[in-house]
Design an enzyme around this catalytic site. Structure first.
Site, PDB file in Angstrom:
ATOM      1  N   LYS A   1       0.822  -1.215   0.000  1.00  0.00           N
ATOM      2  CA  LYS A   1       0.000   0.000   0.000  1.00  0.00           C
ATOM      3  C   LYS A   1       0.859   1.268   0.000  1.00  0.00           C
ATOM      4  O   LYS A   1       2.080   1.198   0.170  1.00  0.00           O
ATOM      5  CB  LYS A   1      -0.929  -0.069   1.210  1.00  0.00           C
TER       6      LYS A   1
ATOM      7  N   TYR B   1     -12.260  -3.028  -3.153  1.00  0.00           N
ATOM      8  CA  TYR B   1     -12.763  -3.039  -1.773  1.00  0.00           C
ATOM      9  C   TYR B   1     -14.296  -3.133  -1.697  1.00  0.00           C
ATOM     10  O   TYR B   1     -14.870  -2.850  -0.646  1.00  0.00           O
ATOM     11  CB  TYR B   1     -12.238  -1.832  -1.010  1.00  0.00           C
TER      12      TYR B   1
ATOM     13  N   PHE C   1     -15.613   2.667   7.602  1.00  0.00           N
ATOM     14  CA  PHE C   1     -14.267   3.112   7.226  1.00  0.00           C
ATOM     15  C   PHE C   1     -14.039   3.089   5.711  1.00  0.00           C
ATOM     16  O   PHE C   1     -12.935   3.357   5.248  1.00  0.00           O
ATOM     17  CB  PHE C   1     -13.193   2.265   7.937  1.00  0.00           C
TER      18      PHE C   1
ATOM     19  N   ARG D   1      -1.336 -14.736   4.554  1.00  0.00           N
ATOM     20  CA  ARG D   1      -2.083 -14.120   5.674  1.00  0.00           C
ATOM     21  C   ARG D   1      -1.272 -14.227   6.965  1.00  0.00           C
ATOM     22  O   ARG D   1      -1.283 -13.330   7.789  1.00  0.00           O
ATOM     23  CB  ARG D   1      -3.450 -14.792   5.842  1.00  0.00           C
TER      24      ARG D   1
ATOM     25  N   THR E   1      -4.985  -7.709  11.028  1.00  0.00           N
ATOM     26  CA  THR E   1      -5.316  -6.471  10.305  1.00  0.00           C
ATOM     27  C   THR E   1      -4.702  -5.237  10.962  1.00  0.00           C
ATOM     28  O   THR E   1      -4.134  -4.378  10.300  1.00  0.00           O
ATOM     29  CB  THR E   1      -6.856  -6.287  10.253  1.00  0.00           C
TER      30      THR E   1
ATOM     31  N   ARG F   1       3.033  -6.760   9.466  1.00  0.00           N
ATOM     32  CA  ARG F   1       2.354  -5.658  10.176  1.00  0.00           C
ATOM     33  C   ARG F   1       2.853  -5.541  11.616  1.00  0.00           C
ATOM     34  O   ARG F   1       3.008  -4.440  12.141  1.00  0.00           O
ATOM     35  CB  ARG F   1       0.839  -5.876  10.150  1.00  0.00           C
TER      36      ARG F   1
ATOM     37  N   ASN G   1      -1.896  -0.179   7.301  1.00  0.00           N
ATOM     38  CA  ASN G   1      -1.331  -1.471   7.710  1.00  0.00           C
ATOM     39  C   ASN G   1      -0.468  -2.098   6.607  1.00  0.00           C
ATOM     40  O   ASN G   1      -0.266  -3.301   6.569  1.00  0.00           O
ATOM     41  CB  ASN G   1      -2.440  -2.413   8.180  1.00  0.00           C
TER      42      ASN G   1
ATOM     43  N   HIS H   1      -1.973  -5.597   1.700  1.00  0.00           N
ATOM     44  CA  HIS H   1      -3.211  -6.370   1.562  1.00  0.00           C
ATOM     45  C   HIS H   1      -2.849  -7.747   1.016  1.00  0.00           C
ATOM     46  O   HIS H   1      -1.992  -7.861   0.141  1.00  0.00           O
ATOM     47  CB  HIS H   1      -4.166  -5.674   0.572  1.00  0.00           C
TER      48      HIS H   1
ATOM     49  N   GLU I   1      -9.825 -10.628  -7.178  1.00  0.00           N
ATOM     50  CA  GLU I   1      -8.873  -9.519  -7.085  1.00  0.00           C
ATOM     51  C   GLU I   1      -7.810  -9.588  -8.199  1.00  0.00           C
ATOM     52  O   GLU I   1      -7.436  -8.558  -8.763  1.00  0.00           O
ATOM     53  CB  GLU I   1      -8.194  -9.540  -5.709  1.00  0.00           C
TER      54      GLU I   1
HETATM   55  P1  CMP Z   1      -6.976  -4.924   4.056  1.00  0.00           P
HETATM   56  O1  CMP Z   1      -6.469  -6.261   4.463  1.00  0.00           O
HETATM   57  O2  CMP Z   1      -6.494  -4.327   2.786  1.00  0.00           O
HETATM   58  O3  CMP Z   1      -8.585  -4.971   4.027  1.00  0.00           O
HETATM   59  C1  CMP Z   1      -9.394  -3.853   4.288  1.00  0.00           C
HETATM   60  C2  CMP Z   1      -8.613  -2.686   4.799  1.00  0.00           C
HETATM   61  O4  CMP Z   1      -9.388  -1.727   5.474  1.00  0.00           O
HETATM   62  C3  CMP Z   1      -7.626  -3.167   5.863  1.00  0.00           C
HETATM   63  O5  CMP Z   1      -6.598  -3.881   5.254  1.00  0.00           O
HETATM   64  C4  CMP Z   1      -7.248  -1.838   6.518  1.00  0.00           C
HETATM   65  O6  CMP Z   1      -6.330  -1.084   5.718  1.00  0.00           O
HETATM   66  C5  CMP Z   1      -8.595  -1.130   6.489  1.00  0.00           C
HETATM   67  N1  CMP Z   1      -9.364  -1.302   7.725  1.00  0.00           N
HETATM   68  C6  CMP Z   1      -9.870  -2.434   8.246  1.00  0.00           C
HETATM   69  N2  CMP Z   1     -10.584  -2.187   9.365  1.00  0.00           N
HETATM   70  C7  CMP Z   1     -10.542  -0.846   9.521  1.00  0.00           C
HETATM   71  C8  CMP Z   1     -11.113   0.048  10.471  1.00  0.00           C
HETATM   72  N3  CMP Z   1     -11.867  -0.398  11.478  1.00  0.00           N
HETATM   73  N4  CMP Z   1     -10.853   1.367  10.329  1.00  0.00           N
HETATM   74  C9  CMP Z   1     -10.112   1.821   9.311  1.00  0.00           C
HETATM   75  N5  CMP Z   1      -9.563   1.033   8.366  1.00  0.00           N
HETATM   76  C10 CMP Z   1      -9.774  -0.285   8.483  1.00  0.00           C
END
Ligand code: CMP
Length: 151
Positions: free
Chosen positions: A10, A50, A58, A86, A92, A103, A113, A116, A127
């Site tokens: 990212k 997404y 969010f 994963r 996450t 992470r 984070n 993805h 995807e």
């Molecule tokens: P990713 O694994 O790319 O999948 C969805 C993304 O949303 C996640 O990583 C984070 O970057 C973001 N994300 C997930 N939960 C939250 C949250 N509660 N608030 C803000 N961003 C979030």
């Protein structure tokens, strides 16, 4: 089982110059890089990728984050590539992810984070299709494979 996983390094990974470090971890684990694209994600692509989160509170912030700078999109392949990625990536939320994970070692944020990774075979197929044409996925045997992903 041989699988492919769609990975996005990212905008924070790119800006913090963590791209090489993260790819190094993926390669050392034994996964194979089969596609790679340095790009900016448009609003349209971001919303498509997404879509499963479209009703989350969010969502808008997530879309502006993923569009905020260059990203590296990759496809990695190997035995159990989806669960393996994963695990390498970690939970996450950066401040909850275990040390030793990507992470856990480099992120202290929920949204920012770094990376993805597809969460299922269904997501991975969806995807990969968003970011790559079939002919962009390399299908090249690797002669070290018998030493890496036997059994
Ligand atoms: P990713 O694994 O790319 O999948 C969805 C993304 O949303 C996640 O990583 C984070 O970057 C973001 N994300 C997930 N939960 C939250 C949250 N509660 N608030 C803000 N961003 C979030």
């Amino acid at each position: 089982m041989h699988q492919k996983s769609l990975i996005i390094l990212k905008p924070d990974a790119y800006q913090r110059k963590l791209v090489g470090e993260i790819i190094n971890r993926i390669e050392r684990k034994g996964l194979k890089l089969v596609a790679m694209k340095l790009m900016r994600i448009t609003e349209e692509l971001a919303k498509q990728h997404y879509a499963p989160h479209k009703d989350k509170d969010f969502f808008a912030g997530l879309i502006s984050y993923i569009k905020s700078g260059p990203v590296l999109v990759l496809v990695v392949e190997g035995a159990q590539a989806i669960p393996v990625m994963r695990k390498l990536v970690g939970a996450t939320c950066g401040y909850e992810a275990e040390p030793g994970t990507i992470r856990g070692d480099y992120s202290i944020s929920l949204r920012y984070n770094l990376i993805h990774a597809s969460d299922s075979e269904e997501s991975s197929a969806r995807e990969i299709d968003i970011f790559f044409r079939p002919e962009e996925i390399i299908d090249e045997p690797m002669f070290i494979s018998p030493w890496v992903d036997q059994g």
